[in-house]
Design an enzyme around this catalytic site. Structure first.
Site, PDB file in Angstrom:
ATOM      1  CD  GLU A  50     -96.108   4.949  -1.108  1.00 55.84           C
ATOM      2  OE1 GLU A  50     -96.366   3.713  -1.086  1.00 55.84           O
ATOM      3  OE2 GLU A  50     -95.212   5.628  -1.553  1.00 55.84           O
ATOM      4  CE  LYS A  95     -90.621   2.513  -2.901  1.00 56.97           C
ATOM      5  NZ  LYS A  95     -91.423   3.629  -3.018  1.00 56.97           N
TER       6      LYS A  95
HETATM    7  C1  3PG Z   1     -93.396   6.323  -7.387  1.00 57.98           C
HETATM    8  O1  3PG Z   1     -92.304   6.699  -7.420  1.00 57.98           O
HETATM    9  O2  3PG Z   1     -94.250   7.013  -7.716  1.00 57.98           O
HETATM   10  C2  3PG Z   1     -93.658   4.865  -7.274  1.00 57.98           C
HETATM   11  O3  3PG Z   1     -92.386   4.188  -7.001  1.00 57.98           O
HETATM   12  C3  3PG Z   1     -94.436   3.944  -8.266  1.00 57.98           C
HETATM   13  O4  3PG Z   1     -93.695   3.952  -9.475  1.00 57.98           O
HETATM   14  P1  3PG Z   1     -94.598   3.517 -10.670  1.00 57.98           P
HETATM   15  O5  3PG Z   1     -95.159   4.656 -11.249  1.00 57.98           O
HETATM   16  O6  3PG Z   1     -93.455   3.092 -11.837  1.00 57.98           O
HETATM   17  O7  3PG Z   1     -95.532   2.175 -10.440  1.00 57.98           O
END
Ligand code: 3PG
Length: 211
Positions: A42, A132
């Site tokens: 992503e 999600k």
């Molecule tokens: C983000 O906001 O980049 C994602 O939700 C991932 O979060 P994380 O770094 O806590 O895995």
């Protein structure tokens, strides 16, 4: 196609969130993370030139069965733009029915962010494919079962604070896959240009998913 993409995310087990990565590093980073065994990537749309980055990663991984999508898609015009660039799924931290409907019109999987039952039902009724659960870290794995109690067996991808140490708890609680950013994308290694270390850090996360 949305169903195939969903299956691919489930097979991968983890959706790697690539946020704020420079133009000249996004392609080698995506390659390193894919080489580590991650089949779903992503690229977030909060930076500039997200569409170009998604298209570049899509091209780089065209010879693989990886799926490439967009994250942090906060409005319908952004959804249309990233879909146009080749995003095969669209993720958001929030529930925005216009984003979900834009995805549906294009046959693209949507995974809006939900925390409460009201958001989950709003997302499902708008046609979301996956929920999600964000931010997962403030509620923990038990929140998945708590949502599924009244809502049935909805597909949930917890994201936010998921790490090798807690990933098994989320799968045990019913997650179909997890989203991960800082625990799978080694930003220090990226700063150093050390793509071997980027791959190794991601591989450690994949090992924890596979266990
Ligand atoms: C983000 O906001 O980049 C994602 O939700 C991932 O979060 P994380 O770094 O806590 O895995």
């Amino acid at each position: 196609r949305a169903r195939e993409v969903s299956e691919r995310i489930v097979e991968s087990g983890v959706l790697a969130v690539l946020r704020g990565i420079d133009e000249d590093q996004i392609v080698p980073v995506a390659r390193a993370i894919h080489d580590a065994g991650v089949g779903a990537l992503e690229v977030t749309a909060d930076g500039t030139r997200a569409a170009e980055q998604i298209a570049a990663v899509d091209r780089e991984l065209a010879d693989t069965d990886a799926v490439v999508g967009a994250g942090t898609v906060l409005d319908a015009p952004t959804a249309a733009s990233v879909i146009d660039a080749g995003a095969e799924f669209v993720v958001a931290p929030d529930t925005n029915v216009e984003v979900i409907r834009t995805c549906n019109r294009h046959g693209v999987l949507s995974a809006p962010g939900v925390m409460t039952p009201t958001e989950a039902v709003t997302a499902m009724e708008a046609g979301a494919d996956i929920l999600k659960m964000f931010p997962a870290k403030t509620v923990g794995p038990a929140h998945i079962g708590a949502l599924q109690g009244p809502l049935g067996d909805v597909d949930v991808i917890p994201t936010g604070g998921v790490s090798p140490d807690n990933v098994a708890d989320y799968f045990d609680a019913g997650a179909i896959a997890v989203g991960a950013g800082s625990a799978i994308v080694d930003y220090d290694a990226i700063t150093d240009g050390d793509m071997d270390l980027v791959r190794e850090t991601a591989a450690s996360f994949v090992d924890a998913v596979d266990d």
